[in-house]
Write an enzyme that holds these catalytic residues in place. Structure first.
Site, PDB file in Angstrom:
ATOM      1  N   GLY A  12      -9.173  -8.430   8.089  1.00 21.23           N
ATOM      2  CA  GLY A  12      -8.045  -7.787   8.756  1.00 21.23           C
ATOM      3  C   GLY A  12      -7.749  -8.438  10.075  1.00 21.23           C
ATOM      4  O   GLY A  12      -6.859  -9.278  10.218  1.00 21.23           O
ATOM      5  N   ARG A  13      -8.547  -8.064  11.079  1.00 24.92           N
ATOM      6  CA  ARG A  13      -8.255  -8.593  12.409  1.00 24.92           C
ATOM      7  C   ARG A  13      -8.499 -10.097  12.474  1.00 24.92           C
ATOM      8  O   ARG A  13      -7.861 -10.797  13.248  1.00 24.92           O
ATOM      9  CB  ARG A  13      -9.048  -7.818  13.440  1.00 24.92           C
ATOM     10  CG  ARG A  13      -8.374  -6.470  13.665  1.00 24.92           C
ATOM     11  CD  ARG A  13      -9.217  -5.527  14.402  1.00 24.92           C
ATOM     12  NE  ARG A  13     -10.432  -5.245  13.687  1.00 24.92           N
ATOM     13  CZ  ARG A  13     -11.581  -4.960  14.273  1.00 24.92           C
ATOM     14  NH1 ARG A  13     -11.661  -4.965  15.582  1.00 24.92           N
ATOM     15  NH2 ARG A  13     -12.650  -4.681  13.557  1.00 24.92           N
ATOM     16  N   GLN A  31     -13.713 -16.143  34.639  1.00 31.85           N
ATOM     17  CA  GLN A  31     -14.237 -14.771  34.567  1.00 31.85           C
ATOM     18  C   GLN A  31     -14.503 -14.352  33.127  1.00 31.85           C
ATOM     19  O   GLN A  31     -15.317 -13.474  32.856  1.00 31.85           O
ATOM     20  CB  GLN A  31     -13.227 -13.791  35.185  1.00 31.85           C
ATOM     21  CG  GLN A  31     -12.982 -13.970  36.658  1.00 31.85           C
ATOM     22  CD  GLN A  31     -14.231 -13.709  37.479  1.00 31.85           C
ATOM     23  OE1 GLN A  31     -14.929 -12.738  37.262  1.00 31.85           O
ATOM     24  NE2 GLN A  31     -14.518 -14.600  38.392  1.00 31.85           N
ATOM     25  N   ARG A  35      -7.797   2.281  -2.790  1.00 30.65           N
ATOM     26  CA  ARG A  35      -8.602   2.114  -1.564  1.00 30.65           C
ATOM     27  C   ARG A  35      -9.287   3.432  -1.207  1.00 30.65           C
ATOM     28  O   ARG A  35      -8.646   4.492  -1.224  1.00 30.65           O
ATOM     29  CB  ARG A  35      -7.712   1.673  -0.405  1.00 30.65           C
ATOM     30  CG  ARG A  35      -8.523   1.074   0.735  1.00 30.65           C
ATOM     31  CD  ARG A  35      -7.656   0.540   1.846  1.00 30.65           C
ATOM     32  NE  ARG A  35      -8.351  -0.552   2.531  1.00 30.65           N
ATOM     33  CZ  ARG A  35      -8.138  -0.891   3.803  1.00 30.65           C
ATOM     34  NH1 ARG A  35      -7.248  -0.255   4.523  1.00 30.65           N
ATOM     35  NH2 ARG A  35      -8.798  -1.883   4.353  1.00 30.65           N
ATOM     36  N   TYR A  41      -6.323  10.238   4.633  1.00 33.30           N
ATOM     37  CA  TYR A  41      -4.927  10.582   4.359  1.00 33.30           C
ATOM     38  C   TYR A  41      -4.850  11.527   3.156  1.00 33.30           C
ATOM     39  O   TYR A  41      -5.870  11.962   2.627  1.00 33.30           O
ATOM     40  CB  TYR A  41      -4.101   9.303   4.150  1.00 33.30           C
ATOM     41  CG  TYR A  41      -3.966   8.486   5.424  1.00 33.30           C
ATOM     42  CD1 TYR A  41      -3.324   9.018   6.536  1.00 33.30           C
ATOM     43  CD2 TYR A  41      -4.491   7.204   5.518  1.00 33.30           C
ATOM     44  CE1 TYR A  41      -3.197   8.283   7.716  1.00 33.30           C
ATOM     45  CE2 TYR A  41      -4.375   6.464   6.690  1.00 33.30           C
ATOM     46  CZ  TYR A  41      -3.721   7.010   7.788  1.00 33.30           C
ATOM     47  OH  TYR A  41      -3.608   6.292   8.954  1.00 33.30           O
ATOM     48  N   CYS A  58      -2.550 -10.045  19.008  1.00 34.30           N
ATOM     49  CA  CYS A  58      -3.966 -10.381  19.091  1.00 34.30           C
ATOM     50  C   CYS A  58      -4.232 -11.012  20.449  1.00 34.30           C
ATOM     51  O   CYS A  58      -3.468 -11.882  20.886  1.00 34.30           O
ATOM     52  CB  CYS A  58      -4.344 -11.356  17.980  1.00 34.30           C
ATOM     53  SG  CYS A  58      -6.014 -12.013  18.154  1.00 34.30           S
ATOM     54  N   GLU A  67     -10.971 -27.419  36.739  1.00 27.78           N
ATOM     55  CA  GLU A  67     -11.730 -26.189  36.988  1.00 27.78           C
ATOM     56  C   GLU A  67     -12.697 -26.464  38.131  1.00 27.78           C
ATOM     57  O   GLU A  67     -13.425 -27.460  38.111  1.00 27.78           O
ATOM     58  CB  GLU A  67     -12.479 -25.781  35.705  1.00 27.78           C
ATOM     59  CG  GLU A  67     -13.575 -24.760  35.880  1.00 27.78           C
ATOM     60  CD  GLU A  67     -13.113 -23.433  36.501  1.00 27.78           C
ATOM     61  OE1 GLU A  67     -12.096 -22.890  36.046  1.00 27.78           O
ATOM     62  OE2 GLU A  67     -13.776 -22.970  37.460  1.00 27.78           O
ATOM     63  N   CYS A 112     -12.359  -7.243  20.374  1.00 24.23           N
ATOM     64  CA  CYS A 112     -12.020  -6.633  21.668  1.00 24.23           C
ATOM     65  C   CYS A 112     -11.143  -5.401  21.526  1.00 24.23           C
ATOM     66  O   CYS A 112     -11.090  -4.564  22.421  1.00 24.23           O
ATOM     67  CB  CYS A 112     -11.314  -7.657  22.549  1.00 24.23           C
ATOM     68  SG  CYS A 112      -9.663  -8.078  21.939  1.00 24.23           S
ATOM     69  N   GLN A 121       0.840  -1.198   0.000  1.00 23.12           N
ATOM     70  CA  GLN A 121       0.000   0.000   0.000  1.00 23.12           C
ATOM     71  C   GLN A 121       0.881   1.257   0.000  1.00 23.12           C
ATOM     72  O   GLN A 121       1.719   1.440   0.884  1.00 23.12           O
ATOM     73  CB  GLN A 121      -0.908   0.022   1.231  1.00 23.12           C
ATOM     74  CG  GLN A 121      -1.955   1.113   1.130  1.00 23.12           C
ATOM     75  CD  GLN A 121      -2.836   1.194   2.354  1.00 23.12           C
ATOM     76  OE1 GLN A 121      -2.337   1.292   3.482  1.00 23.12           O
ATOM     77  NE2 GLN A 121      -4.140   1.177   2.160  1.00 23.12           N
TER      78      GLN A 121
END
Ligand code: SF4
Length: 644
Positions: A318-319, A421, A221, A173, A363, A413, A345, A103
């Site tokens: 992406g994520r 939690q 883009r 940008y 991540c 457990e 998150c 990019q």
């Protein structure tokens, strides 16, 4: 489920891409201060190529040192000296029959003087409302010079082995600043009416074509909607796409937002999956070249539906590609239940991006990501008997990674259900995807042979009886109940008990503590029409929430009429409220039916001292060390699991 379209090839100009999975450009923090890519780039991109993605687009890379804008050192391509280092990245990726683009970026006014060692430049001297630095207006001659620089950068990209370039016209940008009436107030040939504002990107494409020829693929883009008053909306963006197709681009990649609306550039879980697909669909109706959709596309079925319904031709994950570099291979193999999910998150991607103490992104769900060269899961030569104590995020991660390495793992457990939690954290609004992560860890553990024993409280005697080689203590934390007068009133309830449905709540609720647990409990109760007030010691509530998460959370609390009293230190608990001190004065908040305690947590680690010296290896991870977030627990667990 078959994913016929997702797994089918497509052409972008002359470039054939083997499937429709794209990794979009994301700032990684891996570049050197001089702009060179590193070994980290090679391992990061190789992991995604190996994982089956068809097209990778390397993060925003500066075509000019004055155009750098990343919070970290931005990679560069403004000089021929960068070509050899980029060639190493493309050579590695090409081993996996994956295509790779880069990019081309200039930040314009969306940067600060410390990142570029000079004054930011822009079409007009109007500051970015986020960076708030006055930019210098580019002269007409300088604009023509920048057009040449984009073309030169594309030529270098081709010489470095990139299969395509993506010109960054999105996210506010420099190119977007020229296109937008919001930031371009010029009266030379680059300002004024729509086509004059388009002259800068059009001339860039023509210059690139002159330098790399017609056959070299060029992607453009844009933000379909800038989501700012006076900015570009989807109707204007359709016109932009038409003009850019005419100028010679081979595909349009449709993102969203500008710096003033970063909550849409990188959208948290509060924003619905695929929220921006409509924009890709609108652009697709305007052009006859491939369109790439992006924005919280986090499940293969959603991705397939986007393609099948004709809203886009490729999908950028992406994520999701941070959470799972191997997603395409898993889709192709029918192993969708083994996909490591992005839960929206924002903590280790966007959260680290804006945290100057962090060296690069990662991540929360997959701590190995962007650390591929540093953290690897290797088969052990000495299988050990491993006891993991605690089925929260740290314990679950430690268990499956240890088992994958070949250890014999049992996880204990004390509750009858796994998740700790973290499972309770999934209950407030917009947090439900956490459950996907818990299920993923359990699935992977079962795959590699972890034995899960729930409803079992581990004692010193049990450990002695099992005689393990390794004990990993992931016993978590417990709510903090500070020593304040009146706090031990049996009528008071803990936030976690409300979220778990263990306690009834009255209509008028006072939540003591405005950190993550307190505000998310307020969100939950507000949604259920309770009248909620939060009292918080710090000057603001939700201080520990990531910015974009907080944006939508506060919007909801506002909608529910949740009141917050900040800078208030509770001095005494009353039967129906509290006495607090604020600005040196004592005040009262009373008349509440329910008082909720959300005053933080403390480590719960009852076993370490008892078993020290009796078990060959003992490790403590996560909140059992110090109460923090799942983010730290998972990373610490992974680091222990790869070394035992
Ligand atoms: Fe997704 Fe959270 Fe991982 Fe970011 S840190 S990629 S939002 S799971």
């Amino acid at each position: 489920m078959k994913f016929h379209v997702l797994l089918s090839p497509i052409k972008i100009g002359t470039m054939e891409v083997k499937n429709r999975f794209v990794v979009p450009p994301m700032a990684t923090g891996l570049a050197l201060p001089n702009g060179n890519p590193t070994e980290g780039h090679i391992t990061y991109w190789a992991a995604r190529a190996k994982g089956g993605y068809g097209l990778l687009i390397v993060e925003a890379t500066a075509i000019d040192p004055l155009g750098k804008g990343s919070p970290w050192d931005e990679p560069g391509i403004w000089d021929d000296k960068f070509i050899p280092a980029w060639k190493k990245v493309t050579d590695e990726v090409h081993k996996y029959e994956t295509k790779i683009a880069i990019q081309l970026h200039h930040a314009g006014r969306q940067t600060t003087h410390d990142k570029i060692e000079g004054q930011p430049v822009a079409p007009s001297p109007i500051p970015c409302p986020v960076e708030r630095e006055m930019p210098r207006e580019l002269t007409t001659e300088e604009v023509y010079d920048l057009i040449e620089k984009f073309g030169d950068a594309a030529r270098r990209a081709r010489e470095a082995g990139f299969d395509a370039v993506e010109v960054h016209g999105a996210h506010g940008y420099l190119i977007a600043q020229f296109m937008s009436p919001y930031s371009n107030k010029r009266i030379d040939e680059f300002g004024g009416d729509f086509m004059s504002r388009m002259r800068f990107p059009v001339q860039i494409i023509k210059n690139i074509r002159r330098k790399v020829g017609n056959g070299y693929p060029v992607i453009f883009r844009i933000s379909g909607d800038e989501v700012v008053p006076g900015g570009r909306d989807i109707n204007d963006s359709r016109l932009v796409a038409r003009v850019m197709e005419e100028a010679g681009v081979d595909a349009i990649h449709v993102s969203c937002g500008v710096y003033a609306t970063t909550q849409y550039i990188i959208a948290p879980a509060a924003v619905p999956p695929g929220f921006n697909v409509y924009a890709a669909g609108e652009i697709k109706r305007a052009v006859n070249i491939p369109v790439i959709a992006v924005g919280r596309i986090n499940e293969p079925l959603l991705a397939e539906d986007i393609l099948e319904s004709g809203k886009a031709d490729l999908v950028a994950l992406g994520r999701e590609s941070l959470a799972d570099p191997e997603l395409p291979n898993k889709v192709a193999a029918g192993l969708t239940e083994e996909i490591s999910p992005c839960i929206g998150c924002m903590q280790a991607c966007a959260g680290y991006l804006f945290d100057p103490t962090k060296p690069n992104i990662s991540c929360l769900v997959n701590p190995f990501t962007v650390r591929e060269g540093e953290l690897t899961i290797e088969k052990t030569e000495k299988p050990k008997k491993v006891m993991v104590v605690g089925g929260g995020p740290g314990g679950l991660e430690a268990a499956w990674v240890s088992a994958k390495r070949g250890h014999e793992v049992t996880l204990y457990e004390k509750e009858n259900v796994l998740g700790g939690q973290y499972r309770i954290g999934a209950i407030p609004p917009t947090k439900q995807d956490i459950l996907k992560a818990i299920r993923y860890y359990i699935t992977m553990g079962k795959k590699y042979g972890v034995e899960y024993k729930t409803g079992v409280e581990v004692t010193e005697d049990l450990i002695a009886k099992e005689n393990p080689d390794v004990v990993i203590l992931a016993t978590g934390g417990v709510p903090l109940v500070p020593n304040i007068k009146g706090i031990n009133n049996p009528k008071f309830v803990k936030a976690v008990d409300i979220l778990e449905g263990k306690k009834e709540v009255g209509m008028n609720v006072l939540i003591v503590g405005g950190g993550m647990v307190g505000v998310e409990t307020a969100d939950f109760l507000g949604e259920h029409h309770h009248n909620v007030t939060i009292v918080e010691m710090l000057p603001e509530i939700a201080k520990d929430e990531q910015d974009a998460v907080k944006y939508f959370l506060l919007e909801r609390l506002n909608k529910y009429g949740v009141k917050a009293v900040t800078g208030a230190t509770v001095k005494e608990f009353l039967d129906d409220g509290v006495v607090f001190e604020k600005d040196g004065k004592e005040e009262r908040l009373t008349g509440f039916d329910t008082i909720v305690l959300a005053m933080g947590a403390k480590a719960y680690n009852p076993l370490e001292e008892k078993i020290k010296g009796k078990v060959p290896e003992v490790y403590v991870v996560g909140d059992a060390v110090k109460a923090r977030k799942a983010l730290e627990a998972i990373e610490e667990a992974a680091r222990v699991a790869i070394k035992i």
